[in-house]
Design a protein around this motif. Structure first.
Motif, mmCIF file in Angstrom:
data_model
loop_
_atom_site.group_PDB
_atom_site.id
_atom_site.type_symbol
_atom_site.label_atom_id
_atom_site.label_comp_id
_atom_site.label_asym_id
_atom_site.label_seq_id
_atom_site.Cartn_x
_atom_site.Cartn_y
_atom_site.Cartn_z
ATOM 1 N N ILE A 1 0.842 -1.190 0.000
ATOM 2 C CA ILE A 1 0.000 0.000 0.000
ATOM 3 C C ILE A 1 0.881 1.246 0.000
ATOM 4 O O ILE A 1 2.060 1.197 0.365
ATOM 5 C CB ILE A 1 -0.951 0.044 1.219
ATOM 6 N N GLU A 2 0.284 2.359 -0.414
ATOM 7 C CA GLU A 2 0.947 3.652 -0.369
ATOM 8 C C GLU A 2 0.126 4.552 0.554
ATOM 9 O O GLU A 2 -1.092 4.663 0.397
ATOM 10 C CB GLU A 2 1.025 4.258 -1.763
ATOM 11 N N LEU A 3 0.788 5.180 1.511
ATOM 12 C CA LEU A 3 0.083 6.017 2.467
ATOM 13 C C LEU A 3 -0.341 7.339 1.835
ATOM 14 O O LEU A 3 0.428 7.963 1.101
ATOM 15 C CB LEU A 3 0.967 6.283 3.686
ATOM 16 N N ILE A 4 -1.575 7.732 2.125
ATOM 17 C CA ILE A 4 -2.069 9.028 1.664
ATOM 18 C C ILE A 4 -2.292 9.962 2.850
ATOM 19 O O ILE A 4 -2.678 11.113 2.673
ATOM 20 C CB ILE A 4 -3.338 8.889 0.789
ATOM 21 N N LYS A 5 -2.019 9.445 4.058
ATOM 22 C CA LYS A 5 -2.020 10.225 5.298
ATOM 23 C C LYS A 5 -0.871 9.702 6.149
ATOM 24 O O LYS A 5 -0.494 8.531 6.032
ATOM 25 C CB LYS A 5 -3.330 10.032 6.066
ATOM 26 N N PRO A 6 -0.298 10.532 7.015
ATOM 27 C CA PRO A 6 0.745 10.020 7.922
ATOM 28 C C PRO A 6 0.178 8.879 8.768
ATOM 29 O O PRO A 6 -1.009 8.858 9.088
ATOM 30 C CB PRO A 6 1.082 11.231 8.796
ATOM 31 N N HIS A 7 1.047 7.936 9.126
ATOM 32 C CA HIS A 7 0.602 6.752 9.863
ATOM 33 C C HIS A 7 1.773 6.183 10.657
ATOM 34 O O HIS A 7 2.918 6.246 10.229
ATOM 35 C CB HIS A 7 0.097 5.702 8.862
ATOM 36 N N ALA B 1 -9.726 1.320 3.748
ATOM 37 C CA ALA B 1 -11.097 1.674 4.131
ATOM 38 C C ALA B 1 -11.132 2.887 5.057
ATOM 39 O O ALA B 1 -12.089 3.663 5.028
ATOM 40 C CB ALA B 1 -11.777 0.484 4.808
ATOM 41 N N GLN B 2 -10.085 3.068 5.859
ATOM 42 C CA GLN B 2 -10.008 4.216 6.766
ATOM 43 C C GLN B 2 -9.604 5.502 6.046
ATOM 44 O O GLN B 2 -9.614 6.576 6.644
ATOM 45 C CB GLN B 2 -8.992 3.936 7.895
ATOM 46 N N GLY B 3 -9.199 5.384 4.786
ATOM 47 C CA GLY B 3 -8.755 6.555 4.028
ATOM 48 C C GLY B 3 -7.323 6.954 4.324
ATOM 49 O O GLY B 3 -6.908 8.063 4.026
ATOM 50 N N GLY C 1 3.035 9.015 1.074
ATOM 51 C CA GLY C 1 3.840 8.526 -0.047
ATOM 52 C C GLY C 1 4.685 7.312 0.286
ATOM 53 O O GLY C 1 5.170 6.637 -0.615
ATOM 54 N N ASP C 2 4.893 7.032 1.578
ATOM 55 C CA ASP C 2 5.651 5.835 1.957
ATOM 56 C C ASP C 2 4.861 4.595 1.549
ATOM 57 O O ASP C 2 3.632 4.592 1.546
ATOM 58 C CB ASP C 2 5.913 5.792 3.457
ATOM 59 N N ARG C 3 5.575 3.540 1.198
ATOM 60 C CA ARG C 3 4.959 2.271 0.815
ATOM 61 C C ARG C 3 5.352 1.207 1.832
ATOM 62 O O ARG C 3 6.497 1.149 2.255
ATOM 63 C CB ARG C 3 5.436 1.836 -0.574
#
Length: 63
Positions: A3-9, A34-36, A19-21
């Motif tokens: 997956i590629e992050l679209i929010k910090p996690h 699902a959480q966005g 952008g991290d994978r």
């Protein structure tokens, strides 16, 4: 699943940026999607286009 992050996690105690994978099991990856927080990562592509060698007529990858 990658997956590629679209929010910090934060994953496994490590802060990850947009952008991290990361590779996760399918259930965890789908939950973050699902959480966005993430999207399914698209395969990385080679940034150098193929070119034709004028002398041999064969196709090669860029330098």
């Amino acid at each position: 699943m990658q997956i590629e992050l679209i929010k910090p996690h934060t994953h496994a105690g490590k802060r990850l940026a947009v952008g991290d994978r990361i590779d996760l099991n399918d259930a965890s990856a789908r939950w973050l999607i699902a959480q966005g927080t993430a999207k399914a990562a698209t395969p990385a592509t080679d940034s150098k286009p193929a070119r034709r060698d004028a002398t041999s007529g064969t196709t090669t990858q860029g330098d």
